[in-house]
Scaffold this motif. Structure first.
Motif, PDB file in Angstrom:
ATOM      1  N   ILE A 134       0.803  -1.304  -0.060  1.00  0.00           N
ATOM      2  CA  ILE A 134       0.077  -0.055  -0.051  1.00  0.00           C
ATOM      3  C   ILE A 134       0.896   1.232  -0.019  1.00  0.00           C
ATOM      4  O   ILE A 134       0.352   2.234  -0.087  1.00  0.00           O
ATOM      5  CB  ILE A 134      -0.883   0.154   1.354  1.00  0.00           C
ATOM      6  CG1 ILE A 134      -0.317  -0.162   2.415  1.00  0.00           C
ATOM      7  CG2 ILE A 134      -1.986  -1.024   1.249  1.00  0.00           C
ATOM      8  CD1 ILE A 134      -1.328  -0.005   3.997  1.00  0.00           C
ATOM      9  N   GLY A 135       2.082   1.058  -0.245  1.00  0.00           N
ATOM     10  CA  GLY A 135       2.993   2.362  -0.426  1.00  0.00           C
ATOM     11  C   GLY A 135       3.519   2.769   0.872  1.00  0.00           C
ATOM     12  O   GLY A 135       4.509   3.807   0.937  1.00  0.00           O
ATOM     13  N   TYR A 136       3.561   2.182   2.007  1.00  0.00           N
ATOM     14  CA  TYR A 136       4.004   2.569   3.303  1.00  0.00           C
ATOM     15  C   TYR A 136       5.576   2.710   3.282  1.00  0.00           C
ATOM     16  O   TYR A 136       5.986   3.722   3.430  1.00  0.00           O
ATOM     17  CB  TYR A 136       3.532   1.488   4.593  1.00  0.00           C
ATOM     18  CG  TYR A 136       4.322   1.769   5.986  1.00  0.00           C
ATOM     19  CD1 TYR A 136       3.891   2.820   6.632  1.00  0.00           C
ATOM     20  CD2 TYR A 136       5.234   0.830   6.253  1.00  0.00           C
ATOM     21  CE1 TYR A 136       4.504   2.781   7.799  1.00  0.00           C
ATOM     22  CE2 TYR A 136       5.829   1.100   7.422  1.00  0.00           C
ATOM     23  CZ  TYR A 136       5.298   2.307   8.158  1.00  0.00           C
ATOM     24  OH  TYR A 136       5.922   2.461   9.630  1.00  0.00           O
ATOM     25  N   SER A 137       6.406   1.836   2.804  1.00  0.00           N
ATOM     26  CA  SER A 137       7.809   1.805   2.889  1.00  0.00           C
ATOM     27  C   SER A 137       8.145   2.746   1.601  1.00  0.00           C
ATOM     28  O   SER A 137       9.106   3.477   1.920  1.00  0.00           O
ATOM     29  CB  SER A 137       8.455   0.561   2.725  1.00  0.00           C
ATOM     30  OG  SER A 137       8.054  -0.133   1.302  1.00  0.00           O
ATOM     31  N   ALA A 138       7.454   2.750   0.547  1.00  0.00           N
ATOM     32  CA  ALA A 138       7.787   3.813  -0.479  1.00  0.00           C
ATOM     33  C   ALA A 138       7.565   5.333  -0.024  1.00  0.00           C
ATOM     34  O   ALA A 138       8.515   6.078  -0.212  1.00  0.00           O
ATOM     35  CB  ALA A 138       6.942   3.641  -1.825  1.00  0.00           C
ATOM     36  N   ILE A 139       6.733   5.692   0.676  1.00  0.00           N
ATOM     37  CA  ILE A 139       6.594   7.046   1.261  1.00  0.00           C
ATOM     38  C   ILE A 139       7.329   7.262   2.255  1.00  0.00           C
ATOM     39  O   ILE A 139       7.976   8.416   2.265  1.00  0.00           O
ATOM     40  CB  ILE A 139       5.074   7.002   1.626  1.00  0.00           C
ATOM     41  CG1 ILE A 139       3.905   6.855   0.436  1.00  0.00           C
ATOM     42  CG2 ILE A 139       4.821   8.397   2.493  1.00  0.00           C
ATOM     43  CD1 ILE A 139       2.533   6.690   1.018  1.00  0.00           C
ATOM     44  N   THR A 140       7.649   6.266   3.154  1.00  0.00           N
ATOM     45  CA  THR A 140       8.702   6.709   4.277  1.00  0.00           C
ATOM     46  C   THR A 140      10.131   6.754   3.642  1.00  0.00           C
ATOM     47  O   THR A 140      10.966   7.652   3.996  1.00  0.00           O
ATOM     48  CB  THR A 140       8.835   5.278   5.251  1.00  0.00           C
ATOM     49  OG1 THR A 140       9.102   4.144   4.620  1.00  0.00           O
ATOM     50  CG2 THR A 140       7.629   5.410   5.966  1.00  0.00           C
ATOM     51  N   MET A 141      10.387   5.897   2.433  1.00  0.00           N
ATOM     52  CA  MET A 141      11.735   6.468   1.769  1.00  0.00           C
ATOM     53  C   MET A 141      11.765   7.664   1.048  1.00  0.00           C
ATOM     54  O   MET A 141      12.891   8.237   1.211  1.00  0.00           O
ATOM     55  CB  MET A 141      12.009   5.297   0.699  1.00  0.00           C
ATOM     56  CG  MET A 141      12.248   3.872   1.540  1.00  0.00           C
ATOM     57  SD  MET A 141      12.988   2.517   0.440  1.00  0.00           S
ATOM     58  CE  MET A 141      11.443   1.979  -0.627  1.00  0.00           C
ATOM     59  N   ALA A 142      10.532   8.160   0.702  1.00  0.00           N
ATOM     60  CA  ALA A 142      10.563   9.285  -0.283  1.00  0.00           C
ATOM     61  C   ALA A 142      10.880  10.411   0.657  1.00  0.00           C
ATOM     62  O   ALA A 142      11.136  11.427   0.149  1.00  0.00           O
ATOM     63  CB  ALA A 142       9.173   9.315  -1.009  1.00  0.00           C
ATOM     64  N   LYS A 143      10.311  10.183   1.963  1.00  0.00           N
ATOM     65  CA  LYS A 143      10.540  11.451   2.734  1.00  0.00           C
ATOM     66  C   LYS A 143      11.969  11.737   3.068  1.00  0.00           C
ATOM     67  O   LYS A 143      12.284  12.810   3.591  1.00  0.00           O
ATOM     68  CB  LYS A 143       9.905  11.119   4.283  1.00  0.00           C
ATOM     69  CG  LYS A 143       8.315  11.376   4.017  1.00  0.00           C
ATOM     70  CD  LYS A 143       7.625  10.834   5.302  1.00  0.00           C
ATOM     71  CE  LYS A 143       6.085  11.116   5.123  1.00  0.00           C
ATOM     72  NZ  LYS A 143       5.666  12.649   5.041  1.00  0.00           N
ATOM     73  N   CYS A 144      12.794  10.901   2.674  1.00  0.00           N
ATOM     74  CA  CYS A 144      14.529  10.907   3.032  1.00  0.00           C
ATOM     75  C   CYS A 144      15.088  11.500   1.500  1.00  0.00           C
ATOM     76  O   CYS A 144      16.385  11.937   1.596  1.00  0.00           O
ATOM     77  CB  CYS A 144      14.974   9.689   3.249  1.00  0.00           C
ATOM     78  SG  CYS A 144      14.411   9.052   4.903  1.00  0.00           S
ATOM     79  N   GLY A 145      14.199  11.850   0.581  1.00  0.00           N
ATOM     80  CA  GLY A 145      14.962  12.397  -0.539  1.00  0.00           C
ATOM     81  C   GLY A 145      14.937  11.286  -1.768  1.00  0.00           C
ATOM     82  O   GLY A 145      14.741  10.154  -1.499  1.00  0.00           O
ATOM     83  N   GLY A 146      15.134  11.712  -2.990  1.00  0.00           N
ATOM     84  CA  GLY A 146      15.511  11.111  -4.294  1.00  0.00           C
ATOM     85  C   GLY A 146      13.866  10.503  -4.825  1.00  0.00           C
ATOM     86  O   GLY A 146      12.894  10.973  -4.269  1.00  0.00           O
TER      87      GLY A 146
END
Ligand code: SAM
Length: 220
Positions: A71-83
């Protein structure tokens, strides 16, 4: 085997302490954690997420590939760090929720969703990634590895989740009969990772077990 946490990786009191001391999620991410728990959707535990975020903030990757978005949980948490993130998800219903959640997070421009099976999609990718998070069907990690190595930049990091699979990978004492094929494949995956002459790998007993591989070798 006793005194272990729900993943059978660490002592229960250690996991409880770490889970409590880490900064807790808020807002949309907390909503996603609760949604996942209620609907039995496996998402990375907070201790794994905080570890990945620490790695990302330290290494500042420009391009991240995720295999297995849910559901995008890890993708969103990673995106919050940039890139920028490219994430692959084969389940249609999950991919819909994923899109909605990325939109809610205001990250449509930074997270690209590729709908389909990683077995079909990975061989078609040509761009290089600084960081790859492998979090899909565990029994197929070994099949995805050649493409992950090909797509990873020199010096890049490959992070493979669930590699100790509730402790079953480490000891036959814990193996459930119907999981034996996955366990054998994960053992083979870890051996291949550790013996690969282009990677340096460490296996970390965090969450459900995380293998962290760098595309690079020490000087002999
Ligand atoms: C553990 S969940 C991912 C959790 C997510 N990374 C997180 O922590 O928020 C695994 C996801 O991988 C997807 N998946 C499994 N095998 C796949 C494959 N071969 N190709 C694409 N997606 C796959 C499943 O549908 C599931 O949604």
């Amino acid at each position: 085997m006793e005194n272990n946490d729900k993943h059978n990786i660490s002592y229960e009191y250690i996991s409880r302490y770490i889970g409590g001391v880490l900064e807790q999620s808020t807002g949309l991410l907390r909503e996603l954690e609760l949604y996942a728990e209620k609907n039995n959707i496996p998402i990375a535990p907070l201790e794994t997420i905080r570890f990945i975020q620490t790695l990302l903030l330290a290494t500042q990757p420009k391009r991240i590939l995720e295999v297995g978005a849910a559901i995008g949980y890890s993708a969103i948490t990673m995106a919050k760090c940039g890139g920028n993130i490219t994430t692959i998800e084969r389940d249609k219903k999950m991919a819909e929720l994923l899109k909605q959640n990325i939109e809610k997070a205001g990250l449509l421009k930074r997270i690209t969703v590729l709908k389909g099976d990683a077995a079909d999609i990975l061989p078609t990718l040509t761009e290089q990634f600084d960081f790859i998070f492998l979090d899909a069907a565990k029994g197929h990690y070994i099949d995805f590895l050649p493409d992950c190595i090909r797509l990873l930049k020199d010096g890049g990091l490959l992070c493979s989740d669930n590699v100790l699979y509730k402790g079953m990978v480490a000891t036959d004492e814990l193996v459930i009969r119907r999981k034996i094929t996955i366990v054998r494949r994960l053992r083979s995956y870890l051996k291949t990772l550790c013996e690969n002459d282009r990677l340096t790998t460490s296996v970390i007993p965090i969450g459900d077990g995380l293998a962290l591989s760098c595309k690079g070798r020490e000087q002999k």
